[in-house]
Design a protein around this motif. Structure first.
Motif, short mmCIF file in Angstrom:
data_model
loop_
_atom_site.label_atom_id
_atom_site.label_comp_id
_atom_site.label_asym_id
_atom_site.label_seq_id
_atom_site.Cartn_x
_atom_site.Cartn_y
_atom_site.Cartn_z
N PHE A 1 -43.96 -3.75 45.81
CA PHE A 1 -43.61 -4.89 46.66
C PHE A 1 -42.99 -6.05 45.89
O PHE A 1 -42.35 -6.91 46.48
CB PHE A 1 -44.79 -5.40 47.50
CG PHE A 1 -45.39 -4.36 48.40
CD1 PHE A 1 -44.59 -3.50 49.14
CD2 PHE A 1 -46.76 -4.23 48.51
CE1 PHE A 1 -45.15 -2.54 49.97
CE2 PHE A 1 -47.33 -3.26 49.34
CZ PHE A 1 -46.52 -2.41 50.06
N ARG A 2 -43.19 -6.13 44.58
CA ARG A 2 -42.55 -7.17 43.76
C ARG A 2 -42.82 -8.59 44.27
O ARG A 2 -41.91 -9.39 44.44
CB ARG A 2 -41.02 -6.92 43.71
CG ARG A 2 -40.60 -5.61 43.05
CD ARG A 2 -41.10 -5.53 41.61
NE ARG A 2 -40.40 -4.54 40.82
CZ ARG A 2 -40.76 -3.27 40.64
NH1 ARG A 2 -41.85 -2.82 41.24
NH2 ARG A 2 -40.06 -2.46 39.88
N HIS A 3 -44.09 -8.90 44.52
CA HIS A 3 -44.45 -10.25 44.95
C HIS A 3 -43.94 -11.30 43.97
O HIS A 3 -43.93 -11.07 42.75
CB HIS A 3 -45.98 -10.38 45.07
CG HIS A 3 -46.57 -9.53 46.15
ND1 HIS A 3 -47.88 -9.13 46.15
CD2 HIS A 3 -46.03 -8.98 47.27
CE1 HIS A 3 -48.13 -8.38 47.21
NE2 HIS A 3 -47.01 -8.29 47.90
N PRO A 4 -43.54 -12.47 44.46
CA PRO A 4 -43.04 -13.51 43.57
C PRO A 4 -44.15 -14.12 42.72
O PRO A 4 -45.31 -14.21 43.16
CB PRO A 4 -42.46 -14.55 44.53
CG PRO A 4 -43.24 -14.36 45.79
CD PRO A 4 -43.50 -12.88 45.88
N ILE A 5 -43.81 -14.53 41.51
CA ILE A 5 -44.76 -15.12 40.58
C ILE A 5 -44.78 -16.64 40.74
O ILE A 5 -43.73 -17.28 40.81
CB ILE A 5 -44.40 -14.75 39.13
CG1 ILE A 5 -44.44 -13.22 38.95
CG2 ILE A 5 -45.33 -15.42 38.13
CD1 ILE A 5 -43.90 -12.75 37.62
N ASN A 6 -45.99 -17.21 40.81
CA ASN A 6 -46.17 -18.67 40.88
C ASN A 6 -45.39 -19.30 42.03
O ASN A 6 -44.80 -20.37 41.88
CB ASN A 6 -45.75 -19.33 39.56
CG ASN A 6 -46.63 -18.88 38.39
OD1 ASN A 6 -47.82 -18.62 38.56
ND2 ASN A 6 -46.03 -18.78 37.22
N PHE A 7 -45.41 -18.65 43.17
CA PHE A 7 -44.73 -19.18 44.36
C PHE A 7 -45.63 -20.21 45.03
O PHE A 7 -46.78 -19.91 45.35
CB PHE A 7 -44.39 -18.06 45.34
CG PHE A 7 -43.51 -18.49 46.48
CD1 PHE A 7 -42.14 -18.36 46.39
CD2 PHE A 7 -44.05 -19.04 47.63
CE1 PHE A 7 -41.32 -18.76 47.44
CE2 PHE A 7 -43.25 -19.44 48.69
CZ PHE A 7 -41.87 -19.30 48.59
N ASP A 8 -45.14 -21.41 45.24
CA ASP A 8 -45.89 -22.48 45.90
C ASP A 8 -45.78 -22.29 47.41
O ASP A 8 -44.74 -22.61 48.00
CB ASP A 8 -45.36 -23.84 45.47
CG ASP A 8 -46.11 -24.99 46.13
OD1 ASP A 8 -47.10 -24.74 46.87
OD2 ASP A 8 -45.71 -26.16 45.93
N GLU A 9 -46.84 -21.77 48.01
CA GLU A 9 -46.82 -21.51 49.45
C GLU A 9 -46.70 -22.77 50.29
O GLU A 9 -46.37 -22.71 51.48
CB GLU A 9 -48.08 -20.73 49.84
CG GLU A 9 -48.18 -19.33 49.27
CD GLU A 9 -47.34 -18.32 50.04
OE1 GLU A 9 -47.07 -18.55 51.23
OE2 GLU A 9 -46.94 -17.31 49.44
N ASN A 10 -46.97 -23.91 49.70
CA ASN A 10 -46.95 -25.17 50.46
C ASN A 10 -45.70 -26.00 50.24
O ASN A 10 -45.60 -27.12 50.73
CB ASN A 10 -48.19 -26.00 50.09
CG ASN A 10 -49.47 -25.30 50.47
OD1 ASN A 10 -49.60 -24.80 51.59
ND2 ASN A 10 -50.43 -25.24 49.55
#
Length: 469
Positions: free
Chosen positions: A67-76
């Motif tokens: 799935f290659r989730h993003p690293i250190n993604f700020d959800e807010n």
């Protein structure tokens, strides 16, 4: 000389001010357009007005795992700052179709915030098997600068026309599972080279419940559609390829969603349905059928709106399709004299599937309706094409003989969920990787022959079934 220079400077500043003002008022078709719900006599054209020419660049690195989730993604972070973000803007859209000297227009239609600045128009009374040039015009105000986009499509043939079919289908695409950092997905580029008459997307077009961001608000859910549609590979593919879209759980709320599911943060099932219809305009029910000339008929099924709760005990009243859709399916299949009847289902009907799953007809949780569905479809000599599963396969049900084709996910980065070496007796083909499925009906010595072909993401042929009636 000084007077001349001052005048020159004055008009230059005036021109620049005018240019900046007009540029600020410009609109764009950044998320492209789609021609959908095609038939021999009608087609719907959908688009969305955007405030800038290109989406935000992809700046986050990804985990080296499925799935290659993003690293250190700020959800807010504000949506305007997110990777792939394309904010919409108000304005007007005019859609024109032309074939030879014939021309028809939608007139100017408003793009408003309440509909996420999306616009669609259904053209009726078109001619069968006819190529139409599509032209879109967008402007921010009545006298604003006009932005243009163009493409073409061909309507379906008439019911008595012996016309061949070239179709592609795929499923399961997550923004962060892209395999081309500039264009998005190799699969769309590979499908485009085949020049299909039609494309069927069998669900999980976006993933609300995966990070980057988690779409736990309507605004974030809409962002997922914007970012996906702005990928150049998708945008260019849809310029020349009509689409039928089905929805599945991740397009509506979250994994394995059913009527009894809890909200996903602030996002409700009602929100999910509204956003779906903003992006997939339908005139009627979400289940529908398309006749393609004399020898092919396609059915597109709905698997989320009418289902029972997944955890309800199995029995005669437990359903995925609902009574109304089941009756419609029975009646339309019995009335059809098409040589090939192809069912597109967002979830498997044959499988096999994992024992931990409980939301489709190949699971024990829906065994009663599953057994009935397999007997119905095999009795009609139908073929099933399904979405939802993250691997490619061809299966043949041992009891009914019903064949099912799983296209697999759009990219290899999204493939998982089945042991690659666990080929069961029902498997005619198994590959845990991404790609797509091609469906071609051709005439050989005046006889209609169907070819079902699995491809990898780069368009390489992997497996083919030749079906003759």
């Amino acid at each position: 000389m000084k007077v001349f220079f001052n005048r020159f400077l004055f008009f230059t500043v005036l021109f620049l001010a005018f240019y900046v003002k007009m540029a600020a008022q410009q609109v764009y078709f950044t998320t492209g357009f789609k021609v959908s719900e095609l038939s021999s006599v009608h087609a719907t054209v959908w688009t969305r007005l955007c405030e800038k020419e290109k989406p935000n660049p992809v700046v986050h690195q990804r985990l080296n795992q499925v799935f290659r989730h993003p690293i250190n993604f700020d959800e807010n972070m504000p949506i305007a700052q997110m990777d792939g973000s394309v904010l919409g803007t108000a304005g007007w859209v005019r859609i024109t179709l032309q074939s030879g000297s014939f021309k028809i227009s939608s007139g100017w239609l408003p793009a408003v915030q309440e509909q996420d600045f999306t616009v669609f128009y259904t053209f009726k009374d078109l001619k069968p098997n006819t190529r139409y040039e599509v032209r879109l015009e967008g402007k921010p105000t009545e006298k604003g600068l006009v932005q243009k986009a163009a493409g073409n499509f061909t309507t379906a043939p008439a019911i008595d026309d012996k016309k061949e079919l070239n179709l592609t289908t795929s499923t399961c695409q997550y923004f962060w599972s892209h395999d081309d950092s500039l264009k998005g997905f190799h699969t769309y580029q590979s499908m485009a080279l085949l020049k299909p008459d039609l494309f069927v997307q069998t669900g999980d077009y976006v993933y609300y419940d995966k990070p980057g961001p988690m779409a736990n608000t309507p605004e974030k859910a809409r962002h997922k559609w914007h970012a996906m549609d702005a990928w150049p590979s998708l945008k260019s593919f849809y310029q020349f390829t009509p689409i039928y879209m089905l929805k599945d759980d991740h397009d509506l709320l979250a994994d394995d969603v059913h009527p009894g599911s809890a909200n996903f943060g602030q996002l409700t099932i009602s929100d999910g349905l509204k956003i779906w219809h903003e992006n997939v305009p339908l005139a009627g029910k979400p289940y529908r059928t398309l006749r393609w000339g004399k020898d092919v008929q396609l059915w597109f099924l709905e698997g989320r709106e009418y289902r029972s709760n997944n955890d309800m005990p199995d029995g005669a009243t437990k359903t995925i399709w609902g009574i109304e859709q089941k009756n419609w399916l029975i009646n339309t299949m019995q009335q059809s004299d098409a040589t090939y009847k192809i069912i597109f289902s967002p979830t498997p009907i044959v499988g096999p599937d994992r024992g931990t799953k409980a939301d489709n007809h190949s699971n024990f949780a829906f065994k009663t309706e599953g057994d009935w569905a397999r007997e119905l479809l095999s009795g009609q000599k139908a073929i099933v094409v399904n979405g939802d599963r993250h691997w490619q396969y061809v299966s043949k049900d041992a009891s009914s003989g019903l064949m099912e084709f799983g296209s697999g996910p759009v990219s290899d980065f999204h493939a998982q969920g089945w042991p690659p070496n666990e080929k069961r007796p029902e498997h005619q083909f198994l590959r845990v990787a991404g790609g797509f499925l091609g469906i071609k009906m051709v005439y050989e010595q005046q006889k209609p022959i169907l070819y079902m072909t699995h491809y990898d993401v780069m368009g390489k042929k992997l497996h083919e079934e030749r079906i003759k009636k």
